[in-house]
Design an enzyme around this catalytic site. Structure first.
Site, PDB file in Angstrom:
ATOM      1  N   ASN A 160     -39.474 -11.031  21.357  1.00 54.10           N
ATOM      2  CA  ASN A 160     -40.845 -10.827  20.869  1.00 54.10           C
ATOM      3  C   ASN A 160     -41.009 -11.019  19.362  1.00 54.10           C
ATOM      4  O   ASN A 160     -42.104 -11.261  18.891  1.00 54.10           O
ATOM      5  CB  ASN A 160     -41.395  -9.463  21.319  1.00 54.10           C
ATOM      6  CG  ASN A 160     -40.625  -8.299  20.752  1.00 54.10           C
ATOM      7  OD1 ASN A 160     -39.472  -8.445  20.330  1.00 54.10           O
ATOM      8  ND2 ASN A 160     -41.228  -7.132  20.737  1.00 54.10           N
ATOM      9  N   GLU A 256     -31.976  -0.529  18.872  1.00 55.69           N
ATOM     10  CA  GLU A 256     -33.439  -0.387  18.891  1.00 55.69           C
ATOM     11  C   GLU A 256     -33.880  -0.809  20.290  1.00 55.69           C
ATOM     12  O   GLU A 256     -33.815  -1.991  20.618  1.00 55.69           O
ATOM     13  CB  GLU A 256     -34.107  -1.330  17.896  1.00 55.69           C
ATOM     14  CG  GLU A 256     -33.751  -1.106  16.452  1.00 55.69           C
ATOM     15  CD  GLU A 256     -34.562  -2.026  15.535  1.00 55.69           C
ATOM     16  OE1 GLU A 256     -34.751  -1.658  14.391  1.00 55.69           O
ATOM     17  OE2 GLU A 256     -34.997  -3.116  15.980  1.00 55.69           O
ATOM     18  N   CYS A 290     -42.390  -3.354  20.983  1.00 57.53           N
ATOM     19  CA  CYS A 290     -41.721  -2.076  21.274  1.00 57.53           C
ATOM     20  C   CYS A 290     -42.620  -0.915  20.875  1.00 57.53           C
ATOM     21  O   CYS A 290     -42.616   0.131  21.513  1.00 57.53           O
ATOM     22  CB  CYS A 290     -40.394  -1.996  20.529  1.00 57.53           C
ATOM     23  SG  CYS A 290     -40.534  -2.133  18.752  1.00 57.53           S
TER      24      CYS A 290
HETATM   25  P1  NAP Z   1     -33.381  -7.977  26.416  1.00 60.08           P
HETATM   26  O1  NAP Z   1     -33.540  -8.680  27.684  1.00 60.08           O
HETATM   27  O2  NAP Z   1     -32.644  -6.685  26.403  1.00 60.08           O
HETATM   28  O3  NAP Z   1     -32.677  -9.022  25.413  1.00 60.08           O
HETATM   29  C1  NAP Z   1     -32.447  -8.699  24.073  1.00 60.08           C
HETATM   30  C2  NAP Z   1     -31.321  -9.574  23.541  1.00 60.08           C
HETATM   31  O4  NAP Z   1     -30.101  -9.212  24.182  1.00 60.08           O
HETATM   32  C3  NAP Z   1     -31.510 -11.061  23.815  1.00 60.08           C
HETATM   33  O5  NAP Z   1     -30.982 -11.794  22.737  1.00 60.08           O
HETATM   34  C4  NAP Z   1     -30.654 -11.267  25.062  1.00 60.08           C
HETATM   35  O6  NAP Z   1     -30.235 -12.576  25.227  1.00 60.08           O
HETATM   36  C5  NAP Z   1     -29.478 -10.369  24.726  1.00 60.08           C
HETATM   37  N1  NAP Z   1     -28.665  -9.962  25.857  1.00 60.08           N
HETATM   38  C6  NAP Z   1     -29.032  -9.789  27.154  1.00 60.08           C
HETATM   39  N2  NAP Z   1     -27.974  -9.370  27.886  1.00 60.08           N
HETATM   40  C7  NAP Z   1     -26.925  -9.273  27.030  1.00 60.08           C
HETATM   41  C8  NAP Z   1     -25.563  -8.886  27.169  1.00 60.08           C
HETATM   42  N3  NAP Z   1     -25.059  -8.521  28.336  1.00 60.08           N
HETATM   43  N4  NAP Z   1     -24.771  -8.899  26.078  1.00 60.08           N
HETATM   44  C9  NAP Z   1     -25.259  -9.269  24.887  1.00 60.08           C
HETATM   45  N5  NAP Z   1     -26.542  -9.644  24.678  1.00 60.08           N
HETATM   46  C10 NAP Z   1     -27.366  -9.645  25.737  1.00 60.08           C
HETATM   47  O7  NAP Z   1     -34.797  -7.669  25.726  1.00 60.08           O
HETATM   48  P2  NAP Z   1     -36.051  -8.622  25.545  1.00 60.08           P
HETATM   49  O8  NAP Z   1     -36.683  -8.841  26.871  1.00 60.08           O
HETATM   50  O9  NAP Z   1     -35.680  -9.803  24.723  1.00 60.08           O
HETATM   51  O10 NAP Z   1     -37.009  -7.700  24.634  1.00 60.08           O
HETATM   52  C11 NAP Z   1     -37.883  -6.754  25.182  1.00 60.08           C
HETATM   53  C12 NAP Z   1     -37.312  -5.369  25.075  1.00 60.08           C
HETATM   54  O11 NAP Z   1     -36.884  -5.119  23.761  1.00 60.08           O
HETATM   55  C13 NAP Z   1     -38.346  -4.291  25.370  1.00 60.08           C
HETATM   56  O12 NAP Z   1     -37.747  -3.292  26.148  1.00 60.08           O
HETATM   57  C14 NAP Z   1     -38.699  -3.751  24.003  1.00 60.08           C
HETATM   58  O13 NAP Z   1     -39.177  -2.436  23.989  1.00 60.08           O
HETATM   59  C15 NAP Z   1     -37.401  -3.880  23.300  1.00 60.08           C
HETATM   60  N6  NAP Z   1     -37.621  -3.943  21.855  1.00 60.08           N
HETATM   61  C16 NAP Z   1     -37.317  -2.846  21.111  1.00 60.08           C
HETATM   62  C17 NAP Z   1     -37.562  -2.847  19.756  1.00 60.08           C
HETATM   63  C18 NAP Z   1     -37.253  -1.663  18.888  1.00 60.08           C
HETATM   64  O14 NAP Z   1     -37.232  -1.835  17.693  1.00 60.08           O
HETATM   65  N7  NAP Z   1     -37.027  -0.479  19.438  1.00 60.08           N
HETATM   66  C19 NAP Z   1     -38.092  -3.989  19.148  1.00 60.08           C
HETATM   67  C20 NAP Z   1     -38.399  -5.087  19.947  1.00 60.08           C
HETATM   68  C21 NAP Z   1     -38.158  -5.063  21.303  1.00 60.08           C
HETATM   69  P3  NAP Z   1     -30.972 -13.538  26.310  1.00 60.08           P
HETATM   70  O15 NAP Z   1     -32.352 -13.748  25.813  1.00 60.08           O
HETATM   71  O16 NAP Z   1     -30.143 -14.750  26.273  1.00 60.08           O
HETATM   72  O17 NAP Z   1     -30.922 -12.811  27.616  1.00 60.08           O
HETATM   73  O1  G3H Z   2     -41.330  -4.948  18.973  1.00 64.23           O
HETATM   74  C1  G3H Z   2     -40.874  -4.294  18.066  1.00 64.23           C
HETATM   75  C2  G3H Z   2     -41.247  -4.535  16.670  1.00 64.23           C
HETATM   76  O2  G3H Z   2     -40.272  -4.041  15.819  1.00 64.23           O
HETATM   77  C3  G3H Z   2     -42.574  -3.892  16.419  1.00 64.23           C
HETATM   78  O3  G3H Z   2     -43.068  -4.206  15.183  1.00 64.23           O
HETATM   79  O4  G3H Z   2     -44.961  -2.584  15.194  1.00 64.23           O
HETATM   80  O5  G3H Z   2     -44.883  -4.441  13.565  1.00 64.23           O
HETATM   81  O6  G3H Z   2     -45.293  -4.918  15.979  1.00 64.23           O
HETATM   82  P1  G3H Z   2     -44.638  -4.028  14.980  1.00 64.23           P
END
Ligand code: NAP
Ligand code: G3H
Length: 480
Positions: A160, A256, A290
């Site tokens: 994202n 995160e 997030c």
């Molecule tokens: P995701 O599916 O967990 O993927 C995140 C990253 O991890 C991607 O680069 C992914 O690569 C990689 N990955 C997946 N499986 C892995 C493994 N087994 N080992 C190492 N790396 C691996 O998350 P997303 O769909 O991209 O993002 C959405 C999620 O992120 C939501 O739950 C959101 O809340 C959370 N998020 C949290 C924050 C925060 O600051 N708290 C900020 C932004 C997003 P691939 O793309 O190649 O699978």
């Molecule tokens: O998705 C997670 C980002 O760290 C959120 O940043 O609150 O500026 O959209 P934002």
């Protein structure tokens, strides 16, 4: 400027100052048009070895370079990013279907982040401690507590914010003297590779930043358990974060993860302001943030009035193409299917759909459910889509209890004109950040940003990130 980063529409990986290509590639589709955008290299475990080894070697020289010289390279990268803002924003928009305005602001925010980080890094100093204030110490001693880089940082970023949430790991790691292996999200890797080329052209020495793209099923575990990695800085889903935490070996982690941020609206709130914040907080980038507001917990006596103020603002949201809309297609069909699953469950269990509830392919219309109960999945799960549940409660304590019942603990908002009530709620919420009379959001990026419970561990935010990616070294001088 970016001609070297791809060969015959396959984007490469940056290794030891060169762009390299794999024979195997992964297809990247535009989520809006569903057309093929290009390919990314499908690297293998042996490529991970090369990336880590190259980072290990380069870090020694980079870590010894004066901080002000590292800072100059970062400033140059920030300026180059701004010079190419529009070009990269277009790629970002095509790759992750984020509206163009938000793509532009992701890039300018990232440039600001890099500059602030460079300056903050120059201010990072240690401290000196006297020994004689500890009981029983008889000799004169001074402890010089200095900060040293950890070594090789593994940065893993989500789809994202493929540029901002990559750089929010890379820049603090680099200014502190670490080298970085970046594993960008697959959907987002093309944008991330443009950002990496910016660092290359800013003069980053070879090997200080290397990248690895490919299938997480093939390289994920190999990467996160690699003995050459000294720190893992991960942003993504709770499921993947927990997996990484369970397999990684004795390296510090920042995680995160997901969230279910609540906007708690008390009966004395400025409802017009709360409604504005709720709509932009819940629906920007179709809720794929997030920190998006993922549930409203409203005191029943003002809930109807609040809804009357929210609905016209949701009707005004432009739905469609990222070129000019806020509500844009979700990142892929799997994401859309999951959102629809939560929507169907809510309706089956008696939620009242106030607006939306429909979709065209992976474009989900902004949807609000009222009368949501604890039995419904939408009350607890993170849709990562434009769906907002409203849960009605009778008292402040009921609102706090419901907010805290979540497995997540990223952020919360509380809307009230009573400062005592605001602090009463803020101090009881089990989250990393509470916003009073404001939507939940990450920035400004030098503020501390941390999640508790299933929302993560550790603290980001420019100074905090630098601190997390350095260790204290204590040098003791006995001088009599
Ligand atoms: P995701 O599916 O967990 O993927 C995140 C990253 O991890 C991607 O680069 C992914 O690569 C990689 N990955 C997946 N499986 C892995 C493994 N087994 N080992 C190492 N790396 C691996 O998350 P997303 O769909 O991209 O993002 C959405 C999620 O992120 C939501 O739950 C959101 O809340 C959370 N998020 C949290 C924050 C925060 O600051 N708290 C900020 C932004 C997003 P691939 O793309 O190649 O699978
Ligand atoms: O998705 C997670 C980002 O760290 C959120 O940043 O609150 O500026 O959209 P934002």
């Amino acid at each position: 400027m970016f001609e070297n980063i791809k060969k015959q529409s396959c984007y490469g990986n940056f290794l030891n100052g060169q762009w390299i290509y794999s024979d195997k590639c992964l297809k990247i589709y535009n989520p809006t048009s569903k057309e093929l955008m290009g390919y990314i290299s499908q690297m293998q475990p042996e490529d991970v070895d090369k990336a880590v080894e190259s980072c290990k070697n380069a870090q020694k020289t980079w870590g010894n370079m004066p901080t002000n010289e590292r800072a100059k390279i970062l400033h140059k990268a920030a300026n180059l990013l701004l010079n190419n803002q529009d070009y990269i924003a277009d790629i970002l928009m095509q790759e992750i279907a984020k509206d163009k305005k938000s793509c532009l602001s992701e890039i300018s925010r990232t440039a600001d982040f890099i500059k602030f980080t460079a300056d903050e890094g120059e201010r990072t100093i240690g401290e000196a401690l006297n020994a004689d204030n500890f009981p029983g110490v008889k000799t004169d001693k001074l402890a010089f507590v200095i900060r040293e880089p950890l070594g090789v940082v593994l940065a893993i970023s989500p789809f994202n914010y493929p540029i901002n949430l990559s750089v929010s790991k890379i820049a603090p790691a680099l200014i502190a003297g670490n080298s970085v292996v970046l594993k960008p999200p697959t959907q987002g890797a093309i944008s991330a590779m443009h950002m990496v080329e910016i660092f290359n052209q800013a003069g980053l020495p070879a090997g200080v930043l290397n990248t690895i793209t490919g299938k997480s099923s093939e390289i994920g575990d190999y990467l996160v358990t690699h003995p050459g990695i000294d720190f893992i800085n991960f942003t993504g889903s709770t499921k993947v974060g927990k997996h990484i935490a369970s397999v990684s070996k004795m390296v510090p982690l920042i995680m995160e993860l997901g969230g279910k941020d609540a906007a708690i609206v008390l009966d004395d709130a400025n409802l017009e302001d709360a409604a504005n914040d709720i709509v932009s907080g819940a629906f920007s980038y179709s809720g794929q943030r997030c920190t998006a507001i993922k549930r409203v917990i409203a005191i029943n006596s003002i809930a109807d009035k609040l809804i009357d103020l929210i609905l016209p603002k949701v009707k005004e949201l432009k739905v469609g193409n990222p070129k000019d809309s806020t509500i844009t297609p979700l990142i892929n069909d799997k994401a859309k299917d999951y959102v629809l699953e939560l929507m169907n469950d809510a309706v089956e269990k008696g939620a009242q759909c106030l607006i939306g509830g429909n979709h065209q392919d992976n474009l989900v219309y902004p949807t609000i459910y009222d009368m949501v109960t604890e039995e419904m999945r939408i009350a607890w799960e993170e849709p990562f889509g434009p769906v907002l549940p409203i849960i009605r409660v009778s008292t402040i304590d009921e609102a706090i209890a419901l907010a805290n019942k979540s497995e997540y603990g990223l952020q919360s908002s509380v809307f009230t004109m009573n400062i005592n009530n605001a602090f009463y709620v803020a101090k009881r919420l089990e989250v990393g950040t509470v916003h009073i009379n404001n939507k939940t959001e990450r920035g400004p990026d030098h503020f501390p940003f941390s999640g508790i419970k299933n929302s993560g561990m550790g603290t980001q935010g420019i100074r905090y990130s630098i601190e997390a990616m350095t260790r204290r070294k204590n040098i003791v001088l006995e001088y009599n």
